[in-house]
Write a protein that holds these residues in place. Sequence first.
Motif, PDB file in Angstrom:
ATOM      1  N   GLY A 208       4.233  -0.561   6.262  1.00  0.00           N
ATOM      2  CA  GLY A 208       3.473  -1.687   6.781  1.00  0.00           C
ATOM      3  C   GLY A 208       2.011  -1.307   6.913  1.00  0.00           C
ATOM      4  N   LEU A 209       1.132  -2.245   6.589  1.00  0.00           N
ATOM      5  CA  LEU A 209      -0.316  -2.039   6.698  1.00  0.00           C
ATOM      6  C   LEU A 209      -0.880  -3.082   7.654  1.00  0.00           C
ATOM      7  CD1 LEU A 209      -1.294  -1.759   2.907  1.00  0.00           C
ATOM      8  CD2 LEU A 209      -0.664   0.108   4.429  1.00  0.00           C
ATOM      9  N   ARG A 210      -1.620  -2.635   8.647  1.00  0.00           N
ATOM     10  CA  ARG A 210      -2.337  -3.555   9.530  1.00  0.00           C
ATOM     11  C   ARG A 210      -3.815  -3.474   9.175  1.00  0.00           C
ATOM     12  NH1 ARG A 210      -1.252  -7.820  12.402  1.00  0.00           N
ATOM     13  NH2 ARG A 210       0.528  -6.792  13.423  1.00  0.00           N
ATOM     14  N   PHE A 211      -4.382  -4.605   8.723  1.00  0.00           N
ATOM     15  CA  PHE A 211      -5.789  -4.656   8.352  1.00  0.00           C
ATOM     16  C   PHE A 211      -6.626  -5.149   9.529  1.00  0.00           C
ATOM     17  CE2 PHE A 211      -3.570  -4.820   4.327  1.00  0.00           C
ATOM     18  CZ  PHE A 211      -4.381  -4.105   3.448  1.00  0.00           C
ATOM     19  N   ARG A 212      -7.856  -4.700   9.574  1.00  0.00           N
ATOM     20  CA  ARG A 212      -8.737  -5.093  10.676  1.00  0.00           C
ATOM     21  C   ARG A 212      -9.049  -6.584  10.657  1.00  0.00           C
ATOM     22  NH1 ARG A 212     -10.392  -1.007  13.749  1.00  0.00           N
ATOM     23  NH2 ARG A 212     -10.392   1.105  12.860  1.00  0.00           N
ATOM     24  N   ASN A 213      -8.932  -7.221   9.505  1.00  0.00           N
ATOM     25  CA  ASN A 213      -9.202  -8.663   9.439  1.00  0.00           C
ATOM     26  C   ASN A 213      -7.994  -9.503   9.842  1.00  0.00           C
ATOM     27  OD1 ASN A 213      -7.477  -8.544   7.229  1.00  0.00           O
ATOM     28  ND2 ASN A 213      -9.097  -8.806   5.706  1.00  0.00           N
ATOM     29  N   GLY A 214      -6.910  -8.853  10.286  1.00  0.00           N
ATOM     30  CA  GLY A 214      -5.770  -9.587  10.828  1.00  0.00           C
ATOM     31  C   GLY A 214      -4.543  -9.644   9.941  1.00  0.00           C
ATOM     32  N   LEU A 215      -4.666  -9.308   8.677  1.00  0.00           N
ATOM     33  CA  LEU A 215      -3.505  -9.364   7.787  1.00  0.00           C
ATOM     34  C   LEU A 215      -2.529  -8.229   8.092  1.00  0.00           C
ATOM     35  CD1 LEU A 215      -1.966 -10.341   5.218  1.00  0.00           C
ATOM     36  CD2 LEU A 215      -3.406  -8.778   3.901  1.00  0.00           C
ATOM     37  N   TYR A 216      -1.249  -8.585   8.123  1.00  0.00           N
ATOM     38  CA  TYR A 216      -0.198  -7.562   8.194  1.00  0.00           C
ATOM     39  C   TYR A 216       0.608  -7.637   6.909  1.00  0.00           C
ATOM     40  CZ  TYR A 216       3.656  -4.626   9.565  1.00  0.00           C
ATOM     41  OH  TYR A 216       4.584  -3.617   9.609  1.00  0.00           O
ATOM     42  N   ALA A 217       0.704  -6.519   6.201  1.00  0.00           N
ATOM     43  CA  ALA A 217       1.401  -6.467   4.913  1.00  0.00           C
ATOM     44  C   ALA A 217       2.613  -5.554   5.033  1.00  0.00           C
ATOM     45  CB  ALA A 217       0.458  -5.953   3.825  1.00  0.00           C
ATOM     46  N   GLN A 218       3.764  -6.073   4.644  1.00  0.00           N
ATOM     47  CA  GLN A 218       5.015  -5.313   4.675  1.00  0.00           C
ATOM     48  C   GLN A 218       5.553  -5.190   3.253  1.00  0.00           C
ATOM     49  OE1 GLN A 218       6.859  -3.906   7.406  1.00  0.00           O
ATOM     50  NE2 GLN A 218       7.896  -2.976   5.674  1.00  0.00           N
ATOM     51  N   THR A 219       5.852  -3.966   2.846  1.00  0.00           N
ATOM     52  CA  THR A 219       6.316  -3.718   1.481  1.00  0.00           C
ATOM     53  C   THR A 219       7.551  -2.833   1.496  1.00  0.00           C
ATOM     54  OG1 THR A 219       4.098  -3.917   0.537  1.00  0.00           O
ATOM     55  CG2 THR A 219       5.707  -2.709  -0.758  1.00  0.00           C
ATOM     56  N   THR A 220       8.509  -3.159   0.637  1.00  0.00           N
ATOM     57  CA  THR A 220       9.693  -2.326   0.448  1.00  0.00           C
ATOM     58  C   THR A 220       9.867  -2.070  -1.042  1.00  0.00           C
ATOM     59  OG1 THR A 220      10.751  -3.337   2.376  1.00  0.00           O
ATOM     60  CG2 THR A 220      12.156  -2.069   0.893  1.00  0.00           C
ATOM     61  N   LEU A 221      10.021  -0.807  -1.411  1.00  0.00           N
ATOM     62  CA  LEU A 221      10.233  -0.425  -2.801  1.00  0.00           C
ATOM     63  C   LEU A 221      11.567   0.297  -2.910  1.00  0.00           C
ATOM     64  CD1 LEU A 221       6.985   0.187  -2.018  1.00  0.00           C
ATOM     65  CD2 LEU A 221       6.903   0.591  -4.461  1.00  0.00           C
ATOM     66  N   HIS A 222      12.402  -0.153  -3.837  1.00  0.00           N
ATOM     67  CA  HIS A 222      13.710   0.472  -4.072  1.00  0.00           C
ATOM     68  C   HIS A 222      13.735   1.093  -5.463  1.00  0.00           C
ATOM     69  CE1 HIS A 222      15.423  -1.564  -0.555  1.00  0.00           C
ATOM     70  NE2 HIS A 222      14.866  -2.686  -1.009  1.00  0.00           N
ATOM     71  N   GLU A 223      14.453   2.186  -5.579  1.00  0.00           N
ATOM     72  CA  GLU A 223      14.754   2.742  -6.897  1.00  0.00           C
ATOM     73  C   GLU A 223      16.271   2.737  -7.051  1.00  0.00           C
ATOM     74  OE1 GLU A 223      12.507   5.889  -9.114  1.00  0.00           O
ATOM     75  OE2 GLU A 223      14.196   7.106  -8.418  1.00  0.00           O
ATOM     76  N   ARG A 224      16.764   1.948  -7.987  1.00  0.00           N
ATOM     77  CA  ARG A 224      18.199   1.764  -8.163  1.00  0.00           C
ATOM     78  C   ARG A 224      18.712   2.645  -9.300  1.00  0.00           C
ATOM     79  NH1 ARG A 224      19.076  -1.308  -3.539  1.00  0.00           N
ATOM     80  NH2 ARG A 224      17.707  -3.143  -3.547  1.00  0.00           N
ATOM     81  N   ALA A 225      19.908   3.164  -9.126  1.00  0.00           N
ATOM     82  CA  ALA A 225      20.547   3.954 -10.180  1.00  0.00           C
ATOM     83  C   ALA A 225      21.360   3.047 -11.091  1.00  0.00           C
ATOM     84  CB  ALA A 225      21.438   5.026  -9.556  1.00  0.00           C
ATOM     85  N   ARG A 226      20.824   1.883 -11.362  1.00  0.00           N
ATOM     86  CA  ARG A 226      21.489   0.889 -12.217  1.00  0.00           C
ATOM     87  C   ARG A 226      20.409  -0.033 -12.754  1.00  0.00           C
ATOM     88  NH1 ARG A 226      21.096  -3.669  -9.243  1.00  0.00           N
ATOM     89  NH2 ARG A 226      21.157  -3.495  -6.977  1.00  0.00           N
ATOM     90  N   ALA A 227      20.779  -0.871 -13.683  1.00  0.00           N
ATOM     91  CA  ALA A 227      19.837  -1.858 -14.214  1.00  0.00           C
ATOM     92  C   ALA A 227      19.628  -2.973 -13.190  1.00  0.00           C
ATOM     93  CB  ALA A 227      20.360  -2.434 -15.519  1.00  0.00           C
ATOM     94  N   VAL A 228      18.388  -3.379 -13.017  1.00  0.00           N
ATOM     95  CA  VAL A 228      18.055  -4.473 -12.110  1.00  0.00           C
ATOM     96  C   VAL A 228      17.659  -5.686 -12.950  1.00  0.00           C
ATOM     97  CG1 VAL A 228      16.538  -5.248 -10.255  1.00  0.00           C
ATOM     98  CG2 VAL A 228      17.266  -2.855 -10.350  1.00  0.00           C
TER      99      VAL A 228
END
Length: 322
Positions: A208-228
């Motif tokens: 999660g990133l909290r920016f001084r201008n008020g934006l909160y950004a949440q990111t999730t990255l997965h690496e799968r051992a299969r085709a997506v």
Amino acid sequence: MDGNGHSGTRGPLRVGLVGAGRRGAARARALVALPGVTLGGVADADAGRARALAHGHGAPAFPSVPALLAVVDAVCVCVPPADRFRVARVAAGGGVHVFLDWPPATGPAEAEQLGHLAEEAGVEVGVARPLPIRTLLDAGPPDWRPRLFALTLDAGTAPDDALGALPWPHRLAGALDLAVGFAQKGEVQRIEAEADREGARLCTVAFGLRFRNGLYAQTTLHERARAVPPPDRFRLDAAGGGLHLSARALDGPVCLESDSVRLPNPSLTPTDRQASPPAVATPANELDDFLNAIAAGQPAPVSVLDALHTLRLVERLMERLR
């Protein structure tokens, strides 16, 4: 006027290519297709490979990088990441504009040096984004800053999965770059991060990133051992100021909805649900944007200093994951 004495508005723009491998070949095809641009020549440590690529596009091959730099206005550097800083430093020091793939250097220290050198030499050093996100950044109103941003990237083993072919730092840089783009380069106040591992191998990273201008950004990255499947690889949602933007692919389409009467974009009405068709968001477009900017005497759309900011964020994020 650049260091070789060439005006920023003259044409055709002479662009050289350093590196004649697969990436260099793709750049050569892009360059010869651009109006107002001439492939000024090719240089590569493998002279035979340089000749083959150059002659295939009606351009000269050069025995060394300095020889190529003497006759071009700009150069695309298509060498491995460990060698990019070395070549870019020589080019910028010689007064030639430089375009680099991501990553532009092995780390923030080299990128910072390159930024200082570019300022001293009066040239532009442009950098391709980690991921081609221009379509997404251009979708909202120009001055729109969402309050919430959520991104999920799922990389798998399918042959056509470009995310799966990227190393973790590259994927993290792409996610960070997108969040910073939506924050309009706002300063990051806080970073939180967690990772799930199988031994030393990363499986999932959430931050999660909290920016001084008020934006909160949440990111999730997965690496799968299969085709997506393609529809499951990318999910983006951003909201704020009565607008909601969503996309399910890097190149769109982008859906922009409004629930507010007062809209930043006067072409929308409160009940509009606009789905923008996919724009062509490719490395060729990034190169075209860069060359158009230097031909007009304008700053690079994504400069080495912008890249430095992203590299530093990747470093901060990786520190929290260790």
